[in-house]
Scaffold this active site. Structure first.
Site, PDB file in Angstrom:
ATOM      1  N   CYS A   9      -4.766   2.692  -3.820  1.00  0.00           N
ATOM      2  CA  CYS A   9      -3.439   2.970  -3.192  1.00  0.00           C
ATOM      3  C   CYS A   9      -2.188   2.003  -3.230  1.00  0.00           C
ATOM      4  CB  CYS A   9      -3.724   3.148  -1.565  1.00  0.00           C
ATOM      5  SG  CYS A   9      -4.854   4.553  -1.250  1.00  0.00           S
ATOM      6  N   GLN A  37      -4.394  -5.356   6.642  1.00  0.00           N
ATOM      7  CA  GLN A  37      -5.386  -6.301   6.372  1.00  0.00           C
ATOM      8  C   GLN A  37      -5.462  -7.796   6.874  1.00  0.00           C
ATOM      9  OE1 GLN A  37      -7.850  -5.414   4.114  1.00  0.00           O
ATOM     10  NE2 GLN A  37      -7.138  -3.318   3.336  1.00  0.00           N
ATOM     11  N   HIS A  90       0.895  -1.248  -0.001  1.00  0.00           N
ATOM     12  CA  HIS A  90       0.069  -0.178  -0.055  1.00  0.00           C
ATOM     13  C   HIS A  90       0.869   1.196  -0.012  1.00  0.00           C
ATOM     14  CE1 HIS A  90      -2.646   3.082   1.908  1.00  0.00           C
ATOM     15  NE2 HIS A  90      -3.600   2.186   1.561  1.00  0.00           N
ATOM     16  N   ASP A 100       2.983  -4.933   7.942  1.00  0.00           N
ATOM     17  CA  ASP A 100       1.843  -4.080   8.058  1.00  0.00           C
ATOM     18  C   ASP A 100       0.778  -4.847   8.152  1.00  0.00           C
ATOM     19  OD1 ASP A 100      -0.413  -2.764   6.968  1.00  0.00           O
ATOM     20  OD2 ASP A 100       0.480  -1.758   5.155  1.00  0.00           O
ATOM     21  N   LYS A 147     -10.737  -0.721  10.448  1.00  0.00           N
ATOM     22  CA  LYS A 147     -10.608  -2.055   9.523  1.00  0.00           C
ATOM     23  C   LYS A 147     -11.097  -3.328  10.281  1.00  0.00           C
ATOM     24  CE  LYS A 147      -7.103  -0.219   6.283  1.00  0.00           C
ATOM     25  NZ  LYS A 147      -8.002   0.003   4.932  1.00  0.00           N
TER      26      LYS A 147
HETATM   27  N1  7TS Z   1      -1.811  -0.782   4.518  1.00  0.00           N
HETATM   28  C1  7TS Z   1      -2.517  -1.610   3.947  1.00  0.00           C
HETATM   29  C2  7TS Z   1      -2.117  -2.873   3.402  1.00  0.00           C
HETATM   30  C3  7TS Z   1      -3.972  -1.102   3.671  1.00  0.00           C
HETATM   31  O1  7TS Z   1      -4.702  -1.986   3.158  1.00  0.00           O
HETATM   32  C4  7TS Z   1      -4.213   0.228   4.013  1.00  0.00           C
HETATM   33  C5  7TS Z   1      -5.587   0.850   3.864  1.00  0.00           C
HETATM   34  C6  7TS Z   1      -3.171   0.877   4.596  1.00  0.00           C
HETATM   35  C7  7TS Z   1      -1.800   0.457   4.907  1.00  0.00           C
HETATM   36  C8  7TS Z   1      -3.563   2.358   5.397  1.00  0.00           C
HETATM   37  O2  7TS Z   1      -4.462   2.458   6.396  1.00  0.00           O
HETATM   38  P1  7TS Z   1      -5.021   3.423   7.076  1.00  0.00           P
HETATM   39  O3  7TS Z   1      -6.181   2.933   8.080  1.00  0.00           O
HETATM   40  O4  7TS Z   1      -3.838   4.220   7.782  1.00  0.00           O
HETATM   41  O5  7TS Z   1      -5.644   4.265   5.937  1.00  0.00           O
HETATM   42  N2  7TS Z   1      -6.539   0.282   2.823  1.00  0.00           N
HETATM   43  C9  7TS Z   1      -7.358   0.832   2.267  1.00  0.00           C
HETATM   44  C10 7TS Z   1      -7.927   0.411   1.094  1.00  0.00           C
HETATM   45  O6  7TS Z   1      -7.582  -1.009   0.532  1.00  0.00           O
HETATM   46  N3  7TS Z   1      -8.837   0.851   0.755  1.00  0.00           N
HETATM   47  O7  7TS Z   1      -9.026   2.030   1.385  1.00  0.00           O
HETATM   48  C11 7TS Z   1      -8.034   2.044   2.300  1.00  0.00           C
END
Ligand code: 7TS
Length: 406
Positions: free
Chosen positions: A365, A202, A122, A199, A225
């Site tokens: 992203c 997910q 990401h 990370d 999430k």
């Molecule tokens: N890493 C991964 C693998 C992610 O899927 C996401 C967000 C992030 C980092 C960042 O997370 P945040 O909570 O700090 O924003 N992914 C997604 C997505 O797949 N669609 O919207 C956000």
């Protein structure tokens, strides 16, 4: 796992879209819906407890502090960290990764030193390091993937040099659903004496994570999430690692003593928590983790894997359907990116929405991954524990309808 009972805890799932279609929410990789238990605990805290934490002698402040630190202990248990001082509250995965990228590179990296990331990261796990590239001249080395979206471990091993300082990879791809062999990745890095950041944005909602068993040095995830509130996330770090890093931001909470000449910093984890924390969100996150733990992550994983396998099979019946990511469902988590013939992903997503089905479209992203796959974007359905086979059937029927329109 009784998904019917679970669905009753998520009021939003009974919504009707455009006044006629029952909501089919398949955008869980972007954010999950929230159960009553989470929202009510936060409302209750605002109505009955609210006071700033850590600095008050009065009743409410002490109660709020106990709640906040109790939530930290809930996170510690959830990840099986050794100590609550290894649990840093952040705003989310993005902030957790930025914290490590900045503080780790300040402590341990100089011009020409290298971080190993992967082709399926990401943006938050790419750009955070690129900012350090600009600040300090560090370099990114990239683990390539196979055509069906798996990390090439043979190539990974070749990336280590005497300039490698850290490995930072995702546990599960938010585009391909690939579950990466992070334990092996960590083992290999440690053989080279190199620490690893995972990370977990997910993975945490879908499978049991034990940071001691993984032996990762850092682990990041987001509350929103995993059925928790927005605006809160976690950075786990091994105590001996966190101790060696400089603070991230300056302000209240993170100090012991301040004079204009010299400031001493607070102990872990407060050294990394400048300013008033989101102590209500930490309560929401703890209740979300309680919820997930009461259902049981093993049960959730089994249920969602079965649902994902069913979806891959049913979607595979659609003509011109291309599904990205591993064909092996044992390493394909609850995310399905797809493309139907030459129907643009944006058209597909928009028309599915008109039929009540919420999916995500675009590059998710992960633009470097899109370049690797030679595409601009995908349509992505992603599942949570409250999704059902009926919803998968509704998705398949809707995709077929959209296909007929073209
Ligand atoms: N890493 C991964 C693998 C992610 O899927 C996401 C967000 C992030 C980092 C960042 O997370 P945040 O909570 O700090 O924003 N992914 C997604 C997505 O797949 N669609 O919207 C956000």
């Amino acid at each position: 796992m009784n998904y019917e009972l679970i669905r009753k805890d998520f009021p939003i799932l009974t919504k009707t879209i455009y006044g006629k279609y029952p909501l089919v929410y398949l955008d869980n990789a972007a954010t999950t819906q929230k159960p009553r238990q989470v929202v009510e605990a936060m409302t209750e805290e605002y109505y009955n407890v609210n006071a700033n934490v850590h600095r008050g002698v009065h009743f409410l402040s002490q109660q709020a502090t106990e709640l906040h630190e109790g939530s930290r202990e809930t996170v510690r248990k959830f990840l099986n960290a050794r100590s609550a001082s290894e649990i840093v509250f952040t705003r989310g995965t993005t902030e957790s990764i930025n914290l490590v990228a900045q503080c780790f590179s300040d402590a341990f990296m100089k011009e020409g030193d290298e971080v190993i990331v992967s082709e399926m990261e990401h943006h938050s796990n790419i750009v955070s390091w690129q900012l350090q590239q600009q600040r300090k001249g560090i370099r990114l080395r990239v683990i390539p993937i196979t055509d069906d979206g798996q990390l090439r471990l043979d190539e990974y091993e070749k990336l280590f040099t005497d300039r490698t300082r850290i490995v930072s990879v995702t546990h599960v791809s938010n585009v391909l659903g690939t579950v990466n062999p992070v334990k092996e990745i960590i083992r290999i890095a440690h053989e080279h004496g190199i620490p690893v950041l995972i990370d977990g944005a997910q993975s945490t909602p879908h499978m049991k994570v034990d940071v001691q068993e993984l032996d990762c040095d850092f682990f990041a995830f987001s509350g929103h999430k995993i059925y928790g509130p927005t605006g809160i996330g976690v950075l786990y770090g091994k105590e001996e690692m966190l101790e060696k890093l400089p603070p991230y931001m300056g302000g209240g909470e993170m100090i012991k003593n301040v004079t204009f000449e010299r400031t001493t910093f607070n102990e872990l984890p407060f050294k990394f928590e400048a300013g008033t924390p989101d102590y209500v969100a930490s309560t929401g996150l703890a209740r979300a983790l309680d919820y997930v733990s009461s259902v049981g992550l093993d049960a959730i994983e089994a249920y969602e894997r079965d649902l994902t396998a069913y979806a891959i099979q049913r979607m595979g019946e659609i003509e011109d359907m291309k599904i990205f990511g591993p064909a092996d469902v044992s390493i394909h988590d609850a995310v399905i990116s797809f493309q139907v013939g030459n129907i643009h992903h944006l058209d597909m997503g928009t028309l599915l929405d008109r039929l009540g089905i919420a999916v995500r479209t675009g590059h998710h992203c992960a633009e470097p991954l899109m370049h690797r796959l030679g595409i601009e974007g995908t349509c992505r359905a992603s599942f949570a524990m409250y999704n059902t086979r009926e919803e998968v059937d509704a998705l398949v029927a809707a995709i077929k309808r959209v296909r007929q329109m073209f």
